[in-house]
Design an enzyme around this catalytic site. Structure first.
Site, short mmCIF file in Angstrom:
data_model
loop_
_atom_site.label_atom_id
_atom_site.label_comp_id
_atom_site.label_asym_id
_atom_site.label_seq_id
_atom_site.Cartn_x
_atom_site.Cartn_y
_atom_site.Cartn_z
N ASP A 73 -4.63 8.87 10.71
CA ASP A 73 -3.28 8.37 10.95
C ASP A 73 -2.73 8.83 12.29
O ASP A 73 -3.00 9.95 12.74
CB ASP A 73 -2.34 8.82 9.83
CG ASP A 73 -2.74 8.24 8.49
OD1 ASP A 73 -3.06 7.05 8.45
OD2 ASP A 73 -2.72 8.99 7.49
N GLU A 90 0.85 -1.18 0.00
CA GLU A 90 0.00 0.00 0.00
C GLU A 90 0.89 1.24 0.00
O GLU A 90 1.68 1.44 0.93
CB GLU A 90 -0.92 0.00 1.22
CG GLU A 90 -1.88 -1.19 1.23
CD GLU A 90 -2.65 -1.32 2.53
OE1 GLU A 90 -2.67 -0.33 3.30
OE2 GLU A 90 -3.21 -2.40 2.78
#
Length: 261
Positions: A63, A52
């Protein structure tokens, strides 16, 4: 056939019942702007199943601090969507495993959704993971575009996602489901508790048509093994970014070996 389908089918036909898929996330343009291609090639050589590629964004809400810092540095290094596609233009001459781009919808929308999908097809990207693209918006407005360019869109589910929503996601998905291990942001942890174990079991009992890969909190052999007991595989991001921060692009094979030992 899309390479993600090939990988999932290949794994299904494998004689080994213990083999689990390992997907690695890293931020494009980190640690240095031109490390992207080297990292992808070295990860394939190390035996990972999928990669990814993170498209850095200035406001990565899902995140944790490790990936946020890598995104900020990548942007500071000069990484843009156009530069990433330029770096990937010849990647299929040296890499065969599935490649996905993971990023937020804003840069994709700015680039143009169809233009982005077309460019993904041109360079050999197999799928997209867009955490802030609602499944119903995708279904109504963009699914036809993704399918036109043979791009698989991967959706995330969490312990808080309702069964109705999960089944809706499963019904319009055509690859795998990204199973977020907890409701927190990305980042490694020492292990999974009872609540997460019950969540894994609950999803397994739903018998979804799309396999699940677990992400968030996978950092070592122990957490990889825990996460994949009843799922197809797992995704490692923050722990790998930490490795890149400490060692740069060296010793990638030893990092992967420690996970799969």
């Amino acid at each position: 056939m899309n390479r993600i389908h090939q990988k999932l089918q290949e794994d299904k036909l494998s004689k080994s019942t213990t083999q689990k898929l390992l997907s690695i996330y890293f931020t494009a343009g980190y640690p240095s702007l031109n490390d992207t291609k080297t990292i992808i090639e070295d990860l394939e050589k190390s035996g990972v199943d999928m990669i990814e590629i993170g498209l850095p964004f200035s406001d990565p809400l899902a995140d944790g601090p490790t990936i946020q810092a890598s995104s900020a540095q990548a942007i500071k290094n000069g990484m843009t969507t156009k530069i990433l596609f330029n770096q990937l233009k010849d990647i299929r001459k040296s890499v065969e495993i599935p490649l996905l781009i993971m990023g937020y919808f804003n840069p994709i929308l700015q680039f143009g959704v169809e233009a982005f999908c077309q460019k993904c097809q041109e360079v050999g990207i197999d799928g997209l993971i867009i955490p802030d693209l609602p499944v119903d918006v995708y279904h109504e407005e963009y699914q036809a575009i993704f399918e036109k360019y043979n791009i698989i869109n991967v959706f995330l589910i969490t312990p808080q996602t309702s069964e109705k929503r999960i089944r809706y996601i499963d019904s319009i998905s055509n690859g795998f489901i990204y199973m977020v291990s907890s409701a927190s942001v990305t980042g490694s942890q020492s292990g999974f508790g009872e609540a997460q174990t019950q969540y894994f079991k609950r999803i397994a009992k739903m018998n979804l048509k799309n396999p699940q890969l677990v992400g968030f909190g996978i950092s070592d052999h122990n957490t990889f093994k825990q996460a994949t007991q009843i799922t197809k595989g797992a995704i490692i991001g923050s722990a790998f970014i930490k490795h890149l921060t400490e060692f740069g692009t060296k010793n990638l094979i030893s990092f992967i070996n420690r996970i799969k030992e």
